[in-house]
Write a protein that holds these residues in place. Structure first.
Motif, mmCIF file in Angstrom:
data_model
loop_
_atom_site.group_PDB
_atom_site.id
_atom_site.type_symbol
_atom_site.label_atom_id
_atom_site.label_comp_id
_atom_site.label_asym_id
_atom_site.label_seq_id
_atom_site.Cartn_x
_atom_site.Cartn_y
_atom_site.Cartn_z
ATOM 1 N N ASP A 145 0.834 -1.206 0.000
ATOM 2 C CA ASP A 145 0.000 0.000 0.000
ATOM 3 C C ASP A 145 0.867 1.253 0.000
ATOM 4 O O ASP A 145 0.629 2.194 -0.771
ATOM 5 N N LEU A 219 -6.259 14.050 4.291
ATOM 6 C CA LEU A 219 -7.433 13.647 3.519
ATOM 7 C C LEU A 219 -7.667 14.577 2.336
ATOM 8 O O LEU A 219 -8.013 14.125 1.229
ATOM 9 N N ALA A 228 -6.166 6.723 -3.675
ATOM 10 C CA ALA A 228 -6.985 5.871 -2.811
ATOM 11 C C ALA A 228 -6.160 5.288 -1.674
ATOM 12 O O ALA A 228 -4.963 5.008 -1.832
ATOM 13 N N PRO A 230 -6.808 2.314 1.772
ATOM 14 C CA PRO A 230 -7.762 1.325 2.280
ATOM 15 C C PRO A 230 -8.846 1.992 3.118
ATOM 16 O O PRO A 230 -8.595 2.984 3.819
ATOM 17 N N GLU A 231 -10.032 1.455 3.083
ATOM 18 C CA GLU A 231 -11.175 2.078 3.754
ATOM 19 C C GLU A 231 -10.939 2.229 5.250
ATOM 20 O O GLU A 231 -11.328 3.242 5.850
ATOM 21 N N ALA A 232 -10.291 1.245 5.867
ATOM 22 C CA ALA A 232 -10.023 1.344 7.305
ATOM 23 C C ALA A 232 -9.079 2.515 7.603
ATOM 24 O O ALA A 232 -9.222 3.185 8.634
ATOM 25 N N ARG A 234 -8.797 5.260 5.696
ATOM 26 C CA ARG A 234 -9.581 6.483 5.475
ATOM 27 C C ARG A 234 -10.434 6.794 6.709
ATOM 28 O O ARG A 234 -10.513 7.942 7.158
ATOM 29 N N ALA A 235 -11.051 5.747 7.286
ATOM 30 C CA ALA A 235 -11.886 5.955 8.472
ATOM 31 C C ALA A 235 -11.047 6.452 9.647
ATOM 32 O O ALA A 235 -11.468 7.346 10.394
ATOM 33 N N GLU A 238 -10.321 10.075 9.139
ATOM 34 C CA GLU A 238 -11.523 10.871 9.403
ATOM 35 C C GLU A 238 -11.795 11.006 10.896
ATOM 36 O O GLU A 238 -12.252 12.048 11.375
#
Length: 435
Positions: A145, A219, A228, A230-232, A234-235, A238
Motif C-alpha cells: 500500500d 485527507l 486511494a 484502504p477504507e479502514a 480512510r476511516a 476521518e
C-alpha cells in the motif's frame, strides 16, 4: 577575468563548489552536543546518512561511547575513511519508492529508540530521502500500500509538503513519532535541508520534530490528487486516530535542532566562487517551486531579459537558483514506452524549448545528491545549439516533453551530467551563464 573558454566546465565547477559546501565532513563537527551522563545513540535516515554517520564518528570523542544505526539509499554509502572505527551501523534501502529494506531499517531504528532514560542522548542525522528510506506503516497499511501511494504521489505533481503530510499520517515513525519513542531521552537533530524554506518538519517527513499538519489535511491532499487508501485507513484519518504529535507535546521540550547545511548556503558558495572569478552573479531564489518545465520556461524569460540588460557590459553574467520543482507525469497511450528522467532534466527541456537556440546562453540543472529522479545522471546541460544538435540526432524536445523523457533527449545529445552519489543533498542547483 579572461573570457569564459568552456562554459560547461565553469558550470560544473560551480556545481561542485555548491556540493562541497554541504558535505557533512565539512559542517557536522561544529554542531555536536556534549556527551551525556548516560548512553549516546545515533539514529538517522536520508541520502546523506552514511556520510553524516562517518562525520559524526570522526568528530565524536574517542573515549565517549556511542552506538546506533542509519539508513541511506542503495549505493550512497561513501568509502569508510582510513582508520575510522565503525561504531554506527549503516544499511541501505530503496528510494524514492520504499522496499523491504526500508521497512526493516525502520523497525530496527524504532526498536533501538525504545527504553531510553532522561540521562541518554539521541543524535538524529536527517537528510532528504529519509521519507522513503524509513518506512513503518500504521496498522492496517501494508508495505505494498505504501509503495503504491508513494508512487502515485510522486507522479501526481504534489509538492514536497503535500507528499510528506500524507506520509506522516500513514507512518508510525515520521511526523515526530520517532522522537516520541525516544522520550524521555534528549533528542538532538542534525539536519541537511533539501526543502524550500528549510522547514525541518518537512525534511524526511520530520521524524524527530512535532507536526502541525492534521489528518484532515492529509485527507484533502489524497482527494486533491485522487489517491486511494484502504477504507479502514480512510476511516482512521476521518476519526483523527492517526494524528501526529503536535508542537505543544511536552516530549519535545528538551530537544534541539541544528541545520548543518542548507540550499542557500550552497548557492551562496557558488555565487562567491563565480564572483571571485570575476563573473557578475545574481541569486534568484533558493525556494523556487512549481512544475519543472514551467520553471524552465520562466528561467528562459529571465535569461533573455538579463541578456538584453547586459548589453554593453564587459564579461559574462550568471543566474543561480535552487528549490524543489515537481514533475507531473503525462498520461501515455496504452503500451507506450514511459519516459525516463527527473525534475532537473525536465527543467532543462523546458528551458531549451523556451530559449529556442538563443545565442550565448548555457545552463546546468542538477540535483545536489547526484541523482535526478531514479536515473544515473544528476541533471543535464543546455547549450545554444541544443535544439540544432537534437534535430541532427532526430530527437525533438517537444516530443520528449510529452512523455517526460529528459534522460532520452539529453542522452542522445551527450549532455547528461553524471556525477555519481555526492553524499549530501541540498536540493536543486540551477546555473545559467550568459556570455
Amino acid at each position: 577575468m579572461s573570457a569564459v573558454t568552456d562554459p560547461k566546465e565553469l558550470l560544473e565547477h560551480l556545481y561542485w563548489t555548491a556540493v562541497r559546501r554541504a558535505l557533512p565532513s565539512e559542517t557536522l563537527g561544529a554542531h555536536l552536543p556534549a556527551p551525556p551522563k548516560g548512553r549516546t545513540l545515533v539514529l538517522g535516515a536520508g541520502k546523506a546518512a552514511g556520510a553524516m554517520a562517518y562525520a559524526f564518528e570522526a568528530a565524536w570523542p574517542a573515549d565517549a561511547p556511542v552506538s546506533g544505526l542509519v539508513v541511506t539509499r542503495y549505493g550512497h554509502t561513501p568509502p569508510r575513511p582510513a582508520g575510522l572505527a565503525q561504531r554506527i551501523g549503516i544499511i541501505e534501502a530503496a528510494h524514492p519508492v520504499p522496499d523491504e529494506a526500508s521497512l526493516d531499517a525502520a523497525v530496527r531504528i524504532h526498536g533501538l529508540a525504545e527504553g531510553l532514560t532522561e540521562d541518554d542522548l539521541v543524535v538524529c542525522l536527517i537528510s532528504g530521502g529519509g521519507s522513503a528510506l524509513l518506512t513503518l506503516p500504521v496498522d492496517g497499511l501494508t508495505l505494498a500500500d505504501k509503495q503504491r501511494i508513494n508512487k502515485e504521489l510522486l507522479e501526481s505533481g504534489a509538492d514536497i509538503r503535500e507528499m510528506n503530510c500524507v506520509r506522516k499520517h500513514l507512518s508510525r515513525i515520521k511526523g515526530g513519532h520517532l522522537a516520541a519513542v525516544c522520550w524521555p531521552a534528549r533528542v538532538v537533530t542534525l539536519a541537511i535541508s533539501d526543502v524550500p524554506g528549510d522547514d525541518v518538519s518537512v525534511i524526511a517527513s520530520g521524524p524527530t520534530v512535532p507536526d502541525a499538519s492534521t489528518c484532515s489535511d492529509a485527507l484533502e491532499i489524497l482527494a486533491k490528487y485522487a489517491i486511494a487508501v484502504p477504507e479502514a485507513i480512510r476511516a482512521a484519518l476521518e476519526e483523527g486516530t492517526l494524528e501526529t504529535p503536535k508542537p505543544s507535546d511536552e516530549r519535545f521540550q528538551r530537544n534541539a535542532v541544528h541545520m548543518i547545511a542548507t540550499p542557500d548556503e550552497s548557492l551562496n558558495a557558488a555565487a562567491q566562487e563565480a564572483r571571485r572569478l570575476g563573473i557578475e552573479t545574481r541569486m534568484l531564489s533558493d525556494e523556487i517551486e512549481g512544475e519543472s518545465r514551467d520553471v524552465g520556461k520562466v528561467h528562459a524569460a529571465l535569461a533573455r531579459y538579463a541578456q538584453r540588460s547586459n548589453v554593453g557590459r564587459s564579461g559574462p553574467l550568471l543566474l543561480l537558483s535552487g528549490g524543489e520543482t515537481t514533475v507531473t507525469v503525462q498520461p501515455q497511450p496504452a503500451g507506450a514506452v514511459r519516459g525516463r528522467g527527473g525534475r532537473a532534466g525536465e527543467f532543462c527541456m523546458g528551458l531549451a524549448h523556451a530559449l529556442q537556440g538563443a545565442r550565448g546562453i548555457w545552463a546546468l540543472a542538477a540535483d545536489t545528491d547526484g541523482i535526478d529522479g531514479v536515473e544515473d545522471n544528476a541533471g543535464a546541460f543546455v547549450t545554444p545549439d541544443t535544439l540544432v544538435r537534437g534535430a541532427m540526432a532526430s530527437v525533438k524536445v517537444s516530443d520528449h516533453l510529452e512523455r517526460n523523457d529528459s534522460y532520452g533527449y539529453f542522452s542522445a545529445l551527450g549532455d547528461l551530467f553524471v556525477t555519481g552519489p555526492t553524499h549530501t543533498n541540498v536540493n536543486d542547483f540551477r546555473a545559467i551563464l550568459i556570455c
